[in-house]
Enzyme design. Structure first.
Site, PDB file in Angstrom:
ATOM      1  CB  CYS A  12      -0.920  -0.003   1.174  1.00 46.79           C
ATOM      2  SG  CYS A  12      -1.887  -1.438   1.497  1.00 46.79           S
ATOM      3  N   GLY A  38      -1.322   0.667  -5.059  1.00 45.65           N
ATOM      4  CA  GLY A  38      -2.706  -0.099  -4.576  1.00 45.65           C
ATOM      5  C   GLY A  38      -3.723   0.658  -5.359  1.00 45.65           C
ATOM      6  CG  ASN A 112       3.230   0.292   3.025  1.00 41.38           C
ATOM      7  OD1 ASN A 112       2.726  -0.778   2.637  1.00 41.38           O
ATOM      8  ND2 ASN A 112       4.407   0.726   2.550  1.00 41.38           N
ATOM      9  N   GLY A 113       2.346  -2.271   5.308  1.00 45.19           N
ATOM     10  CA  GLY A 113       3.249  -3.194   5.605  1.00 45.19           C
ATOM     11  C   GLY A 113       2.593  -4.668   6.395  1.00 45.19           C
ATOM     12  CE1 TYR A 254       6.513  -4.872 -11.220  1.00 37.96           C
ATOM     13  CE2 TYR A 254       5.245  -4.591  -9.181  1.00 37.96           C
ATOM     14  CZ  TYR A 254       5.264  -4.769 -10.620  1.00 37.96           C
ATOM     15  OH  TYR A 254       3.696  -4.790 -11.001  1.00 37.96           O
TER      16      TYR A 254
END
Length: 475
Positions: A12, A38, A112-113, A254
């Site tokens: 995210c 996301g 996020n995570g 990426y």
């Protein structure tokens, strides 16, 4: 092959701002810049003198906040998130920010995570009477903060105490009655940066959001740091001692946009150097180099410059199709590959083609692209990957959650080459990747998490993180 891992494996993006009269509007643009992280949900929460306000929904940022949607989000501070979910994490209830209201004040959280001890903490909290409304790890922090509110602790101390109980990868933005709080896990696994827009402070998963809104990048949030932003300015303290710095390598490979910087290092330049290093490690006789849009273009340019083989635009991307890597089901991924890329026949026909890609995860995309290029007339297709083979699952928030989907696990390079139909296949060495990114050559204490390449995890992996079948296999 190993069974799927439990839990939410999400990738995210989070954003926050303090001290701007158009906080919601700025957050909207910030989330737009993070849309690549996301595409299944988005939300913004704001705070004004009358309390917390939140608007969120499933879909892209411009779909969730269409028309006059932002008018109801008033206040000089805001947090937001763009969300990717696995099958288990779908539903509007899991879209963030999550807002919690109580007699002691309101609080909004975006994350996020992935917390590797989430199951253990949830079970403990439920035994103490907590009731969870979502399947998101994020809700765990709110319950821990509330449980810590008993006694004379200040709000910052309650948040610090709660954060110290979390294990895994996390970048939190927390909006409270007293200020905006920003926290990074002790290993710094997920990216998070601080910037300034005029007199306002902003935080973001990636610095590309700062560029869009015209903010200046100040620094990265430090591992184990809790940063509080309010009308008094910035207050930095530790909720945990920093561990071994281990930023996720997939951010360089990426996830991050090429125009973002991590720890002062530009992603495009890092990927370009990976391509150059790859060309030093192998020698291929070929006529043309092409990259798989978009995240491989930088590496392809570097490979071309170093090898002397001309770079050409051999593959065209349909800009209206999302990333196949973060499509939640295999059927969706396969349809996405067909719609996503088209070969340029006049570039590849009759040519020996070097196809540069950033990674091979499941092999579906690589196999179809190799076939596309050969169907378009390429006489040879040599696949070169500007990263090492992905051989181990991620427990920290990247959607590489199934060993059975990792084509390189338990296979030789030649076996993978045969499966994708390439004439040759080469991966960048781990040492070469670290050298290209500018990290120490020694894998230990190199500053990056290499778990998906080496199987060596920078944190303890809890027993309930892995399915029973995997435990039997010794993972």
């Amino acid at each position: 092959m190993l069974a799927e891992l439990r839990g939410l494996n999400e990738e995210c993006g989070v954003f926050g701002i303090w001290g701007h009269d158009e906080a919601a509007q700025i957050s909207y643009y910030g989330l737009h810049a993070l849309q690549h992280r996301g595409q299944e949900g988005a939300g913004i929460a704001t705070k004004n003198g009358k309390g917390m306000h939140v608007l969120k929904g499933e879909g892209l940022v411009n779909e969730v906040f269409s028309g006059d949607a932002l008018k109801g989000l008033t206040g000089h501070t805001a947090i937001g998130q763009v969300r990717y979910t696995t099958e288990a994490g779908r539903g509007i209830e899991n879209v963030q920010p999550l807002v919690f209201r109580s007699t002691t004040g309101s609080m909004a959280i975006a994350h996020n995570g992935n917390l590797i001890n989430a199951k253990e903490l949830k079970e403990s909290l439920e035994q103490q009477g907590s009731i969870f409304q979502t399947t998101s790890d994020t809700e765990v922090l709110a319950h821990l903060i509330k449980r810590s509110s008993r006694g004379s602790l200040t709000q910052r101390d309650r948040v610090k105490k709660a954060l110290s109980m979390l294990k895994g990868a996390f970048a939190f933005v927390v909006l409270t009655e007293e200020g905006l709080m920003v926290a990074q896990d002790p290993n710094g696994l997920r990216p998070l940066s601080l910037g300034k827009l005029g007199d306002a402070y902003v935080v973001s998963s990636e610095t590309c959001a700062f560029d869009l809104i015209g903010a200046e990048t100040i620094r990265s949030i430090e591992p184990g740091e809790l940063l509080t932003i309010n009308n008094s300015g910035l207050h930095s303290e530790r909720f945990a001692q920093p561990g071994e710095r281990a930023i996720c390598s997939m951010e360089y490979v990426y996830f991050s946009r090429p125009d973002s910087d991590i720890d002062g290092l530009n992603i495009h330049m890092a990927r370009k150097r990976c391509g150059k290093q790859l060309a030093r490690e192998i020698k291929i006789d070929a006529d043309v180099v092409t990259g798989v849009p978009d995240s491989s273009i930088s590496a392809a340019i570097g490979f071309s410059e170093e090898s002397g083989i001309p770079y050409e635009l051999g593959l065209i991307k349909n800009r209206y199709v999302g990333r196949t890597f973060i499509q939640p089901t295999q059927a969706m991924r396969e349809r996405g590959v067909k719609m996503k890329l088209s070969p340029v026949h006049q570039v590849v026909e009759g040519k020996r083609v070097v196809m540069v890609d950033d990674s091979i995860v499941r092999g579906t995309t690589s196999k179809r692209i190799v076939k596309m290029l050969k169907d378009a007339g390429a006489t040879e297709v040599h696949v070169v990957i500007a990263a090492p083979p992905l051989v181990s699952p991620c427990f920290y928030g990247v959607d590489i959650s199934t060993d059975s989907e990792l084509i390189a696990t338990g296979r030789s390079v030649d076996e993978v080459r045969e499966l994708i139909g390439a004439d040759s296949l080469t991966f960048l060495s781990v040492e070469g990747m670290l050298q290209a990114i500018g990290r120490p050559a020694e894998m230990k204490n190199c500053g990056q998490c290499l778990a998906c390449f080496t199987g060596e995890y920078p944190t303890e992996i809890y027993a309930d993180t892995v399915l029973p079948h995997e435990k039997e296999l010794g993972r």
